[in-house]
Design an enzyme around this catalytic site. Sequence first.
Site, PDB file in Angstrom:
ATOM      1  N   SER A 142       3.478   5.747   7.360  1.00 49.21           N
ATOM      2  CA  SER A 142       3.872   4.838   6.112  1.00 49.21           C
ATOM      3  C   SER A 142       4.679   5.667   5.303  1.00 49.21           C
ATOM      4  O   SER A 142       4.759   6.896   5.630  1.00 49.21           O
ATOM      5  CB  SER A 142       2.492   4.527   5.285  1.00 49.21           C
ATOM      6  OG  SER A 142       2.571   4.224   3.784  1.00 49.21           O
ATOM      7  N   TYR A 155      -5.922   5.752   1.982  1.00 51.65           N
ATOM      8  CA  TYR A 155      -4.956   5.570   2.836  1.00 51.65           C
ATOM      9  C   TYR A 155      -3.639   6.694   2.951  1.00 51.65           C
ATOM     10  O   TYR A 155      -3.278   7.022   4.009  1.00 51.65           O
ATOM     11  CB  TYR A 155      -4.343   4.209   2.212  1.00 51.65           C
ATOM     12  CG  TYR A 155      -3.390   3.675   3.022  1.00 51.65           C
ATOM     13  CD1 TYR A 155      -3.641   2.999   4.350  1.00 51.65           C
ATOM     14  CD2 TYR A 155      -2.274   3.782   2.755  1.00 51.65           C
ATOM     15  CE1 TYR A 155      -2.520   2.220   5.146  1.00 51.65           C
ATOM     16  CE2 TYR A 155      -0.919   3.196   3.476  1.00 51.65           C
ATOM     17  CZ  TYR A 155      -1.254   2.482   4.714  1.00 51.65           C
ATOM     18  OH  TYR A 155      -0.457   1.738   5.441  1.00 51.65           O
TER      19      TYR A 155
END
Length: 250
Positions: A142, A155
């Site tokens: 990400s 996350y």
Amino acid sequence: MFNLNGKKAIITGGAQGLGFSMVEAFHNAGVEVAIIDISDEMFNISNKLIANEAKVHVVKGDLLDIESLRQSFKEALEKLGGTVNILINSAGLIERKPAFEVSLDSWDRTLALNVTAVFELSRLAGMEMKKQGSGKIINMGSILSVLGGFNAVAYSTSKGAILQLTKSLSNEWAADGIQVNAIAPGYMLTTMNTDLMNDPVRGPQVEARIPAKRWGTPEDVAGVALFLAASASDYVTGTLIPVDGGVLGR
């Protein structure tokens, strides 16, 4: 160089979002795909994929349970005839809450799926790929592998770990002909980001931050995955490739 016809891939989290886009793209490229997912939605996928005769197999498994994960991998490998050329670790979790409000159970679940499951699946696939002297492992990182997250502490921590895991596995396995890379999607048009897109404050802030002036699509990510799975990328390993409309370049 870019021909993937006849290759065999295992894709986790392939029932929807980025995962499904990659399943579709690889199927269209002639790759035989085995999907591992916990969602029953994957049982409808074969009806959507009619581009060619490449087979699509589905395996229902809970990647949060290590024994289920190992059994799911074994079943997927069997469905592929005992060979896996490509592994794409796409399954993931996110919970958007301030750090003070994140429970330790939620923290553990996020890291278990986003990191531990990726590590174990990579080892299982890596052992098979080492026998054949080649393989491609593609992890889903990400932009939060690099940037600090906001209201996404577990996350962003997990995606930072994915970057280091990718580098470490590449260091160990590159000499065995196995390339391990990661893709860093930016702000994507997926159900995972629906709440962010609909946030009247954060939504416009996010869009203003993207040099390309648009949110990314699953197809944007699938194209990079195809490159990383092809022989064209045989000398690309241990890296994180952003697909973010220029966010990390700002």
